[in-house]
Design a protein around this motif. Structure first.
Motif, PDB file in Angstrom:
ATOM      1  N   THR A 145      40.133  43.031  48.658  1.00 28.69           N
ATOM      2  CA  THR A 145      39.441  42.713  47.868  1.00 28.69           C
ATOM      3  C   THR A 145      41.142  44.104  46.692  1.00 28.69           C
ATOM      4  O   THR A 145      40.954  44.599  45.898  1.00 28.69           O
ATOM      5  CB  THR A 145      38.427  42.991  46.799  1.00 28.69           C
ATOM      6  OG1 THR A 145      37.923  43.915  46.887  1.00 28.69           O
ATOM      7  CG2 THR A 145      37.811  41.905  46.760  1.00 28.69           C
ATOM      8  N   ASP A 176      40.329  35.975  37.983  1.00 30.68           N
ATOM      9  CA  ASP A 176      39.502  36.423  38.306  1.00 30.68           C
ATOM     10  C   ASP A 176      39.942  37.875  38.487  1.00 30.68           C
ATOM     11  O   ASP A 176      41.105  38.734  39.918  1.00 30.68           O
ATOM     12  CB  ASP A 176      38.469  36.163  40.056  1.00 30.68           C
ATOM     13  CG  ASP A 176      38.285  37.071  40.349  1.00 30.68           C
ATOM     14  OD1 ASP A 176      37.713  37.859  40.488  1.00 30.68           O
ATOM     15  OD2 ASP A 176      37.393  36.512  41.687  1.00 30.68           O
ATOM     16  N   ILE A 177      39.742  39.097  38.406  1.00 32.34           N
ATOM     17  CA  ILE A 177      40.792  39.870  38.311  1.00 32.34           C
ATOM     18  C   ILE A 177      39.446  40.893  39.155  1.00 32.34           C
ATOM     19  O   ILE A 177      40.058  42.170  39.921  1.00 32.34           O
ATOM     20  CB  ILE A 177      40.510  40.986  36.596  1.00 32.34           C
ATOM     21  CG1 ILE A 177      40.887  40.195  35.635  1.00 32.34           C
ATOM     22  CG2 ILE A 177      41.352  42.509  36.666  1.00 32.34           C
ATOM     23  CD1 ILE A 177      42.640  40.404  35.739  1.00 32.34           C
ATOM     24  N   ILE A 178      38.215  40.793  38.993  1.00 27.10           N
ATOM     25  CA  ILE A 178      37.668  41.987  39.769  1.00 27.10           C
ATOM     26  C   ILE A 178      38.308  41.820  41.475  1.00 27.10           C
ATOM     27  O   ILE A 178      37.792  42.268  42.439  1.00 27.10           O
ATOM     28  CB  ILE A 178      36.375  41.980  39.434  1.00 27.10           C
ATOM     29  CG1 ILE A 178      35.611  43.067  40.117  1.00 27.10           C
ATOM     30  CG2 ILE A 178      35.618  41.161  40.283  1.00 27.10           C
ATOM     31  CD1 ILE A 178      34.116  43.158  39.028  1.00 27.10           C
ATOM     32  N   HIS A 179      37.640  40.583  41.852  1.00 27.85           N
ATOM     33  CA  HIS A 179      37.818  39.961  43.496  1.00 27.85           C
ATOM     34  C   HIS A 179      39.675  40.071  44.114  1.00 27.85           C
ATOM     35  O   HIS A 179      39.746  39.304  45.126  1.00 27.85           O
ATOM     36  CB  HIS A 179      37.370  39.000  43.709  1.00 27.85           C
ATOM     37  CG  HIS A 179      35.836  38.642  43.349  1.00 27.85           C
ATOM     38  ND1 HIS A 179      35.286  38.510  41.658  1.00 27.85           N
ATOM     39  CD2 HIS A 179      34.486  39.914  44.233  1.00 27.85           C
ATOM     40  CE1 HIS A 179      33.936  38.749  41.642  1.00 27.85           C
ATOM     41  NE2 HIS A 179      33.619  39.186  43.554  1.00 27.85           N
ATOM     42  N   HIS A 184      45.057  43.898  41.786  1.00 30.05           N
ATOM     43  CA  HIS A 184      45.170  45.224  41.590  1.00 30.05           C
ATOM     44  C   HIS A 184      46.050  46.220  41.946  1.00 30.05           C
ATOM     45  O   HIS A 184      46.121  46.383  41.398  1.00 30.05           O
ATOM     46  CB  HIS A 184      43.319  45.730  42.707  1.00 30.05           C
ATOM     47  CG  HIS A 184      42.495  45.050  42.268  1.00 30.05           C
ATOM     48  ND1 HIS A 184      41.698  44.956  43.314  1.00 30.05           N
ATOM     49  CD2 HIS A 184      41.943  44.866  40.953  1.00 30.05           C
ATOM     50  CE1 HIS A 184      40.592  43.949  43.100  1.00 30.05           C
ATOM     51  NE2 HIS A 184      40.632  44.448  41.832  1.00 30.05           N
ATOM     52  N   SER A 203      33.732  38.293  31.796  1.00 27.38           N
ATOM     53  CA  SER A 203      33.029  39.468  32.088  1.00 27.38           C
ATOM     54  C   SER A 203      32.823  39.138  33.705  1.00 27.38           C
ATOM     55  O   SER A 203      32.898  40.772  33.625  1.00 27.38           O
ATOM     56  CB  SER A 203      31.987  39.825  31.012  1.00 27.38           C
ATOM     57  OG  SER A 203      30.422  38.927  31.332  1.00 27.38           O
ATOM     58  N   GLU A 204      32.000  38.208  34.444  1.00 31.62           N
ATOM     59  CA  GLU A 204      31.805  38.558  36.061  1.00 31.62           C
ATOM     60  C   GLU A 204      32.450  38.596  36.505  1.00 31.62           C
ATOM     61  O   GLU A 204      32.359  38.990  37.938  1.00 31.62           O
ATOM     62  CB  GLU A 204      30.689  37.392  36.143  1.00 31.62           C
ATOM     63  CG  GLU A 204      30.588  36.269  35.945  1.00 31.62           C
ATOM     64  CD  GLU A 204      29.639  35.485  35.505  1.00 31.62           C
ATOM     65  OE1 GLU A 204      28.554  34.877  36.886  1.00 31.62           O
ATOM     66  OE2 GLU A 204      29.469  35.149  34.544  1.00 31.62           O
ATOM     67  N   LEU A 205      33.869  38.402  36.413  1.00 31.84           N
ATOM     68  CA  LEU A 205      35.111  38.668  36.712  1.00 31.84           C
ATOM     69  C   LEU A 205      36.218  39.425  36.129  1.00 31.84           C
ATOM     70  O   LEU A 205      36.947  39.975  36.974  1.00 31.84           O
ATOM     71  CB  LEU A 205      35.861  37.546  36.582  1.00 31.84           C
ATOM     72  CG  LEU A 205      34.982  36.204  37.546  1.00 31.84           C
ATOM     73  CD1 LEU A 205      36.196  35.153  37.432  1.00 31.84           C
ATOM     74  CD2 LEU A 205      34.507  36.661  39.123  1.00 31.84           C
ATOM     75  N   LEU A 206      35.399  40.529  35.555  1.00 30.92           N
ATOM     76  CA  LEU A 206      36.358  41.319  34.898  1.00 30.92           C
ATOM     77  C   LEU A 206      36.497  43.406  35.178  1.00 30.92           C
ATOM     78  O   LEU A 206      34.290  43.137  34.968  1.00 30.92           O
ATOM     79  CB  LEU A 206      36.411  41.315  33.483  1.00 30.92           C
ATOM     80  CG  LEU A 206      37.236  40.671  32.789  1.00 30.92           C
ATOM     81  CD1 LEU A 206      37.164  41.163  31.126  1.00 30.92           C
ATOM     82  CD2 LEU A 206      38.664  41.153  33.415  1.00 30.92           C
ATOM     83  N   PRO A 207      36.379  43.669  35.980  1.00 28.90           N
ATOM     84  CA  PRO A 207      35.648  45.305  35.717  1.00 28.90           C
ATOM     85  C   PRO A 207      34.886  46.029  34.257  1.00 28.90           C
ATOM     86  O   PRO A 207      35.567  45.427  33.409  1.00 28.90           O
ATOM     87  CB  PRO A 207      37.190  45.770  35.967  1.00 28.90           C
ATOM     88  CG  PRO A 207      38.462  44.983  36.362  1.00 28.90           C
ATOM     89  CD  PRO A 207      38.323  43.774  35.924  1.00 28.90           C
TER      90      PRO A 207
END
Ligand code: NCD
Length: 316
Positions: A145, A176-179, A184, A203-207
């Motif tokens: 990631t 899917d920003i977080i993964h 990044h 929200s669960e895919l955002l930092p």
């Protein structure tokens, strides 16, 4: 499309990095320098013959321990356009399947004395670990990631050619920003280049706690010059998501209707693989007036040629 930047290329600026591990290590001048050099390769690639002999006699090892179509073939194409030989290696068919460790694999590959080493892995830090063992320059083709720096460079080249600049653009990155290593590296690069970024997704895919992040697609797309759509990285999810794919598409799937929330002529980018009906509607993905997806692939070859050129200069 504008090409005014081509003439500004200076081949004199030295590029002091041995490896290309992430955008984090680069400053805005170095990013512009790579983009300017890549512009030259865009020109070369549109001419005949497309191949030169800059890296004749050089060998590039392309180690892909995760699936890939665009990135792997693009690195291979870039090396071949510069006259280098390429050795491709994947998990399948290698001794990794017999239990050989990543580090032992690297030691073996280093003993083969390649001139350049490209690596993709599902482990964050795999490229950095490679650079500690390999005696040749290492390029990160995606490490878990963490980062995917050549993807961010090719996205930047695509955007810069379309708009004639990066500074001051408004870009929405959706999904899917977080993964997403693409997200990044893009955030790092675009911020360094003066782009205003909005991150959009559930929200669960955002930092958490980011001022420029929103779960509201309409708010996120407002005033966007370009929308970058990212796939949900199913292979990296730690737990199942709280929404169904239909619910996701309804709220975040990019359709004509949602794209109308962005600027009138807003364009769409996607690193691929595209899952039509999951994160983007076919009418957008396949609309040449809106979608820059095939241009991204073309720019990928030029950006990777620029990276291979720069990192091997110490040997030529
Ligand atoms: C991306 C990757 O592998 O990180 N694809 C690519 O390199 N073109 C994005 C993704 O797989 O969704």
């Amino acid at each position: 499309m504008q090409n005014s930047t081509i003439n500004k290329v200076s081949t004199k600026m030295s590029f002091s990095h041995r490896d290309f591990l992430g955008i984090e290590a680069l400053n805005a001048d170095e990013i512009s320098f790579i983009l300017d050099l890549a512009e030259r390769y865009v020109v070369q690639n549109r001419r005949r013959p497309q191949t030169n002999s800059l890296l004749k006699g050089f060998v590039m090892i392309n180690l892909f321990l995760e699936n890939s179509t665009r990135t792997r073939l693009s690195f291979e194409m870039a090396a071949k356009r510069l006259g280098a030989d390429v050795i491709n290696m994947t998990t399948e068919g290698s001794s990794i399947k017999k239990g050989e460790s990543f580090i032992d694999t690297l030691k073996t590959l280093n003993s083969l004395c390649p001139d350049i080493f490209v690596v993709r892995s599902k482990e964050e830090g795999a490229a950095r670990a490679s650079a500690e063992i390999m005696e040749c320059p290492v390029i990160n083709a995606g490490d878990g990631t963490n980062e995917h720096p050549t993807q961010a460079m090719l996205d930047a080249l695509t955007l810069r050619r379309h708009f004639g600049r990066l500074d001051g653009l408004n870009i929405a990155i959706c999904g899917d920003i977080i993964h997403g290593r693409v997200a990044h590296s893009n955030v790092l690069l675009l911020e360094k280049m003066g782009v205003h970024i909005k991150l959009v997704g559930p929200s669960e895919l955002l930092p958490p706690n980011l001022e420029n992040a929103t779960t509201d697609m309409q708010e996120g797309l407002k005033d966007a010059d370009a929308v970058m759509v990212l796939r949900i990285q199913e292979e990296r999810l730690q737990k199942s998501l709280s929404f169904t794919s239909d619910e996701y598409f309804k709220s975040y799937g990019l359709t004509e209707e949602k794209l109308a929330w962005a600027k009138k002529d807003a364009v769409v980018l996607h690193p691929g693989p595209i899952l039509r009906g999951a994160e983007i509607d076919a009418t957008i993905a396949d609309n040449p007036k809106r979608s820059l997806v095939t241009t991204q692939v073309e720019m990928g070859i030029a950006v990777r040629m620029a990276c291979l050129d720069l990192l091997t200069r110490y040997k030529r």
